[in-house]
Design an enzyme around this catalytic site. Structure first.
Site, PDB file in Angstrom:
ATOM      1  N   MET A  22       0.845  -1.196   0.000  1.00  0.00           N
ATOM      2  CA  MET A  22       0.000   0.000   0.000  1.00  0.00           C
ATOM      3  C   MET A  22       0.888   1.257   0.000  1.00  0.00           C
ATOM      4  SD  MET A  22      -3.449  -0.928   2.015  1.00  0.00           S
ATOM      5  CE  MET A  22      -2.885  -0.609   3.668  1.00  0.00           C
TER       6      MET A  22
ATOM      7  N   TYR B  58       4.210   3.904   0.877  1.00  0.00           N
ATOM      8  CA  TYR B  58       4.928   4.461   2.007  1.00  0.00           C
ATOM      9  C   TYR B  58       5.946   3.424   2.502  1.00  0.00           C
ATOM     10  CZ  TYR B  58       5.566   8.447   5.017  1.00  0.00           C
ATOM     11  OH  TYR B  58       6.089   9.564   5.603  1.00  0.00           O
TER      12      TYR B  58
ATOM     13  N   GLU C 150      11.897  -0.322   5.323  1.00  0.00           N
ATOM     14  CA  GLU C 150      12.862  -1.425   5.176  1.00  0.00           C
ATOM     15  C   GLU C 150      12.183  -2.804   5.131  1.00  0.00           C
ATOM     16  OE1 GLU C 150      13.315   1.227   7.026  1.00  0.00           O
ATOM     17  OE2 GLU C 150      15.431   1.713   7.310  1.00  0.00           O
TER      18      GLU C 150
ATOM     19  N   HIS D  42       9.343  -3.492   3.517  1.00  0.00           N
ATOM     20  CA  HIS D  42       9.016  -3.685   2.098  1.00  0.00           C
ATOM     21  C   HIS D  42      10.291  -3.920   1.291  1.00  0.00           C
ATOM     22  CE1 HIS D  42       5.594  -0.990   3.446  1.00  0.00           C
ATOM     23  NE2 HIS D  42       4.923  -2.012   2.930  1.00  0.00           N
TER      24      HIS D  42
ATOM     25  N   GLY E   1       4.937  -9.985   4.092  1.00  0.00           N
ATOM     26  CA  GLY E   1       5.662  -9.923   5.355  1.00  0.00           C
ATOM     27  C   GLY E   1       4.987 -10.755   6.437  1.00  0.00           C
TER      28      GLY E   1
ATOM     29  N   ASP F   7       2.297  -9.284   9.153  1.00  0.00           N
ATOM     30  CA  ASP F   7       0.859  -9.508   8.972  1.00  0.00           C
ATOM     31  C   ASP F   7       0.636 -11.019   8.879  1.00  0.00           C
ATOM     32  OD1 ASP F   7      -0.203  -6.697   8.609  1.00  0.00           O
ATOM     33  OD2 ASP F   7       1.386  -6.737   7.123  1.00  0.00           O
TER      34      ASP F   7
ATOM     35  N   GLN G 148      -2.745 -12.260   7.714  1.00  0.00           N
ATOM     36  CA  GLN G 148      -2.906 -12.000   6.274  1.00  0.00           C
ATOM     37  C   GLN G 148      -2.146 -13.044   5.459  1.00  0.00           C
ATOM     38  OE1 GLN G 148      -2.832  -8.030   4.142  1.00  0.00           O
ATOM     39  NE2 GLN G 148      -0.694  -8.566   3.870  1.00  0.00           N
TER      40      GLN G 148
HETATM   41  O1  PAF Z   1      -0.221  -5.811   3.431  1.00  0.00           O
HETATM   42  C1  PAF Z   1      -0.631  -4.881   2.700  1.00  0.00           C
HETATM   43  O2  PAF Z   1       0.041  -3.879   2.491  1.00  0.00           O
HETATM   44  C2  PAF Z   1      -1.995  -4.994   2.049  1.00  0.00           C
HETATM   45  O3  PAF Z   1      -2.894  -5.632   2.884  1.00  0.00           O
HETATM   46  C3  PAF Z   1      -1.954  -5.670   0.655  1.00  0.00           C
HETATM   47  C4  PAF Z   1      -1.482  -7.113   0.756  1.00  0.00           C
HETATM   48  C5  PAF Z   1      -1.021  -4.901  -0.258  1.00  0.00           C
HETATM   49  C6  PAF Z   1      -3.339  -5.666   0.040  1.00  0.00           C
HETATM   50  O4  PAF Z   1      -3.843  -4.382  -0.114  1.00  0.00           O
END
Ligand code: PAF
Length: 283
Positions: free
Chosen positions: A30, A32, A35, A37, A147, A150, A153
Site C-alpha cells: 500500500m 509508504y 525497510e 518492504h 511480510g 501480517d 494475512q
Molecule cells: O499488506 C498490505 O500492504 C496490504 O494488505 C496488501 C497485501 C497490499 C493488500 O492491499
C-alpha cells in the site's frame, strides 16, 4: 523505474517478459515503503528475473472509521526505493481502475478470518482477499512476497491460493524491526514522540512471551497474562488483543504445542493501532 497506472500497461509488460521466458516476482504493497518492504523486494529480485511492485491503498480493506484518508503516501520516495532494490515496474492504479462502476464480485473467507484482526476489522480480509486476487490476475506472478508481520494475512493468502488453485508460490518474509525492536510499519509515522517511546513495549512483550515458551512454559493463559501486564504498564497503550492460536486454524489454544502464532494488536496513544507477533514450532 517504470510507473504505470492501468491494468493493460501491466498486462502488456508482463506478457512481453513472459514471451522471453522470464520469471515474475510480485510484491503487493500500500506504499509508504520502509525497510520491511525493501526486504520483500530484495528477496523477490534475488529469486525472479523481473519484479513488479503494486502501490495501492485499497479502500475495500478499510472500515468506515479507519485511516483510509490519512494513510501516508509518497510515490516519489517509493519509486526511488523500488529502483534501488532492483524492481522494474510499479503498478500504481487509481481506485477507479481497480473498482469500476458496478463492481460487485468479492473473494471472502470463513474460519481463518474469524479471529484476531478479523474480529476487530470485520471487512478487512474480504477487502484484502479481493484486491490480492485481482492483483494476482493482473500481474500473473510466479511468486508473491508478503511480510510475516501480517501473519494472519499471510495465512489467509496462502489458504486462498490453495483453495482457489492459484498457480502462485507465496513467500513469507521475516519481520524487520527498528533498532529498539518496534516492528517496522507505515503506521509508525502516526506516533507522537511519547507514543513512539512507549510503542517499544509491544516488541518487548513479544520477546518476553517467546522467551517464556522457549524456557518451557506451555500454559497459553500464563504467557498471555504476562504479556498483557507488560503492555498495560505503558500508560498510552490500549490492548485490542493478545492471543496464542494454532497457526493453521487461527483458533485459540490453551496448551502451547505444535505450530503456534502469538499475535498482538495494540492501540498506542489513540494514534495508531499496531500489530506484532511471533511464530514458533513447539514440541
Ligand atoms: O499488506 C498490505 O500492504 C496490504 O494488505 C496488501 C497485501 C497490499 C493488500 O492491499
Amino acid at each position: 523505474m517504470r510507473v504505470v497506472s492501468t491494468v493493460n500497461e501491466v498486462r502488456n509488460q508482463v506478457k512481453a517478459w513472459k514471451k522471453e521466458g522470464l520469471s515474475i516476482g510480485f510484491v503487493p504493497t500500500m506504499g509508504y515503503l520502509h525497510e520491511g518492504h525493501a526486504s520483500l523486494i530484495k528477496r523477490s529480485v534475488s529469486e525472479n528475473d523481473k519484479v513488479v511492485v503494486s502501490i495501492f491503498v485499497n479502500p475495500m480493506q478499510f472500515g468506515p472509521t479507519e485511516d483510509l484518508a490519512s494513510y501516508p503516501r509518497d510515490l516519489e520516495a517509493d519509486s526511488k526505493l523500488c529502483e534501488e532494490m532492483g524492481a522494474e515496474l510499479i503498478f500504481h492504479p487509481e481506485p477507479e481502475e481497480m473498482y469500476d462502476q458496478g463492481f460487485c464480485s468479492f473473494v471472502d473467507m470463513n474460519g481463518l478470518t474469524n479471529a484476531l484482526c478479523g474480529l476487530s476489522r470485520p471487512v478487512h480480509f474480504r477487502g484484502v482477499c479481493t484486491v490480492v486476487n485481482k492483483l494476482f490476475n493482473i500481474v500473473t506472478p510466479d511468486k508473491a512476497y508478503f511480510g510475516e508481520k501480517d501473519a494472519q494475512q499471510l495465512a489467509v493468502i496462502k489458504r486462498m491460493v490453495k483453495d482457489l488453485n492459484m498457480d502462485i508460490e507465496i513467500v513469507g518474509c521475516p519481520i524487520i524491526r527498528e533498532a529498539d525492536g518496534l516492528a517496522k510499519s507505515s503506521r509508525n509515522t502516526y506516533l507522537s514522540d511519547e507514543s513512539r517511546k512507549q510503542a517499544v513495549i509491544l516488541s518487548k512483550s513479544i520477546f518476553m512471551g517467546k522467551k517464556m515458551i522457549e524456557d518451557g512454559e506451555r500454559n497459553a493463559k500464563k504467557v498471555i497474562d504476562a504479556m498483557k501486564d507488560m503492555i498495560n504498564s505503558a500508560s498510552l497503550t490500549k490492548i485490542d488483543y493478545v492471543e496464542i492460536v494454532d497457526v493453521n486454524t487461527m483458533k485459540s489454544i490453551d496448551e502451547i504445542k505444535g505450530e503456534i502464532l502469538c499475535a498482538i494488536a495494540v492501540n498506542v496513544g489513540g494514534e495508531a493501532r499496531l500489530i506484532d507477533n511471533f511464530m514458533m514450532k513447539v514440541d
